[in-house]
Design an enzyme around this catalytic site. Structure first.
Site, mmCIF file in Angstrom:
data_model
loop_
_atom_site.group_PDB
_atom_site.id
_atom_site.type_symbol
_atom_site.label_atom_id
_atom_site.label_comp_id
_atom_site.label_asym_id
_atom_site.label_seq_id
_atom_site.Cartn_x
_atom_site.Cartn_y
_atom_site.Cartn_z
ATOM 1 N N HIS A 296 -9.527 1.016 4.847
ATOM 2 C CA HIS A 296 -8.264 1.224 5.560
ATOM 3 C C HIS A 296 -8.503 2.170 6.741
ATOM 4 O O HIS A 296 -9.324 3.080 6.648
ATOM 5 C CB HIS A 296 -7.217 1.811 4.603
ATOM 6 C CG HIS A 296 -5.847 1.817 5.199
ATOM 7 N ND1 HIS A 296 -5.437 2.791 6.073
ATOM 8 C CD2 HIS A 296 -4.816 0.951 5.072
ATOM 9 C CE1 HIS A 296 -4.196 2.510 6.460
ATOM 10 N NE2 HIS A 296 -3.798 1.399 5.871
ATOM 11 N N GLU B 113 -5.384 -5.143 10.619
ATOM 12 C CA GLU B 113 -4.388 -4.102 10.849
ATOM 13 C C GLU B 113 -4.713 -3.345 12.132
ATOM 14 O O GLU B 113 -5.552 -2.435 12.119
ATOM 15 C CB GLU B 113 -4.388 -3.105 9.680
ATOM 16 C CG GLU B 113 -4.041 -3.711 8.355
ATOM 17 C CD GLU B 113 -3.458 -2.672 7.397
ATOM 18 O OE1 GLU B 113 -2.329 -2.876 6.937
ATOM 19 O OE2 GLU B 113 -4.107 -1.639 7.158
ATOM 20 N N GLU C 114 -6.944 4.597 7.806
ATOM 21 C CA GLU C 114 -6.764 6.025 7.492
ATOM 22 C C GLU C 114 -8.019 6.576 6.821
ATOM 23 O O GLU C 114 -8.374 7.735 7.025
ATOM 24 C CB GLU C 114 -5.508 6.214 6.618
ATOM 25 C CG GLU C 114 -4.242 6.067 7.454
ATOM 26 C CD GLU C 114 -3.043 5.479 6.721
ATOM 27 O OE1 GLU C 114 -3.022 5.496 5.481
ATOM 28 O OE2 GLU C 114 -2.129 4.988 7.411
ATOM 29 N N ASN D 284 0.870 -1.179 0.000
ATOM 30 C CA ASN D 284 0.000 0.000 0.000
ATOM 31 C C ASN D 284 0.911 1.234 0.000
ATOM 32 O O ASN D 284 1.490 1.573 1.018
ATOM 33 C CB ASN D 284 -0.882 -0.049 1.260
ATOM 34 C CG ASN D 284 -1.702 1.215 1.443
ATOM 35 O OD1 ASN D 284 -1.770 2.070 0.556
ATOM 36 N ND2 ASN D 284 -2.337 1.331 2.607
ATOM 37 N N GLY E 72 2.206 2.263 10.747
ATOM 38 C CA GLY E 72 3.129 3.392 10.596
ATOM 39 C C GLY E 72 3.834 3.804 11.877
ATOM 40 O O GLY E 72 4.443 4.860 11.952
HETATM 41 P P1 PGA Z 1 2.749 0.348 7.637
HETATM 42 O O1 PGA Z 1 1.273 0.499 7.011
HETATM 43 O O2 PGA Z 1 3.315 -0.926 7.073
HETATM 44 O O3 PGA Z 1 3.478 1.560 7.198
HETATM 45 O O4 PGA Z 1 2.569 0.259 9.122
HETATM 46 C C1 PGA Z 1 0.442 -0.590 6.812
HETATM 47 C C2 PGA Z 1 -0.857 -0.156 6.203
HETATM 48 O O5 PGA Z 1 -1.327 0.931 6.534
HETATM 49 O O6 PGA Z 1 -1.452 -0.873 5.371
#
Ligand code: PGA
Length: 252
Positions: free
Chosen positions: A94, A162, A96, A9, A168
């Site tokens: 997701h 997740e 976000e 992603n 992140g």
């Molecule tokens: P990350 O993100 O690997 O940077 O923690 C994962 C994601 O948001 O799919």
């Protein structure tokens, strides 16, 4: 046996030129790896040129989001009909999108159904926040996110667990913890859609996956692959992640 899947992603990273350069760097290494489905999800504007670039490659393309209507007066949105010409996968729900763009369960359910209707495989993301995790509410939250009636788990849908606190942050879940939670998710799908369907659904782990920790996750029996953010826009690291997934879990 479930085909392992590693998806990158890219989020809101890479200009068109950068995206093209990154694909050129990744393609030879990724194409040599077998037995794992490899998906990259660059920004919308790079999908069409990357599709051309990937002709004859085993790398598949995914989008990071979409709207649920087919077409019409929805300024700025991208529809499943448009994506169906360009890619095979689409990330839906997701964290976000849920948090920054206020996407609700209802919206996400519509997106999942629209994606399936147009032949796209949704990668449906679910996960609890730190607060919910610390309050012992993980399973309750995941059950709620999954319980949208009418999701067809048999249609090629992929799930990605997740934990929001791991995205992140450099603080990945422990592989055991992730495996247990993914086992819970599979049980939940089994109750909704039957054991056979649940056994066929691929469930990925996502959240601070790197070349250093992928092996731990992939070694877990319930974990079918990874959704990778930050480490997916570093060509060598992403190739290493996919290679390790293949070495450990390759479908022969
Ligand atoms: P990350 O993100 O690997 O940077 O923690 C994962 C994601 O948001 O799919």
């Amino acid at each position: 046996m479930r085909m392992p899947l590693v998806a990158g992603n890219w989020k809101m990273n890479t200009t068109l030129n950068e995206a093209i350069a990154l694909v050129k760097k990744m393609r030879p290494g990724l194409d040599q790896i077998e037995g794992v489905e490899k998906v990259i999800c660059p920004p919308f504007i790079s999908l069409a040129p990357i599709k051309e670039l990937l002709k004859g490659s085993s790398i598949k393309l995914g989008a990071q989001n979409m709207y649920f209507e087919e077409k019409g007066a929805y300024t700025g949105e991208i529809s499943p009909l448009m994506l169906a010409e360009l890619c095979q996968f689409v990330i839906v729900g997701h964290s976000e999108r849920r948090h920054y763009f206020k996407e609700t369960g209802e919206i996400i359910e519509k997106k999942v159904k629209a994606a399936l209707k147009f032949g796209l495989k949704p990668i449906l993301c679910i996960g609890e926040t730190l607060e919910e995790n610390e309050a012992g509410k993980t399973e309750e939250v995941l059950a709620k996110q999954l319980s949208s009636a009418g999701i067809n788990y048999a249609g090629g849908l992929v799930l990605a667990y997740e934990p929001v606190w791991a995205i992140g942050t450099g603080r990945a879940a422990s592989s055991r913890q992730a495996n247990e939670t993914i086992a819970f998710i599979r049980q939940f799908v089994s109750k909704q859609s039957g054991k056979e369907t649940a056994q066929g659904v691929r469930i990925l782990y996502g959240g601070s996956v790197t070349a250093d920790n992928i092996a731990e996750f992939i070694n877990q029996p319930e974990i079918d692959g990874a959704l990778v953010g930050g480490a997916s826009i570093k060509a060598d690291e992403f190739i290493s992640i996919v290679k390790q997934a293949s070495d450990i879990k390759r479908v022969r």
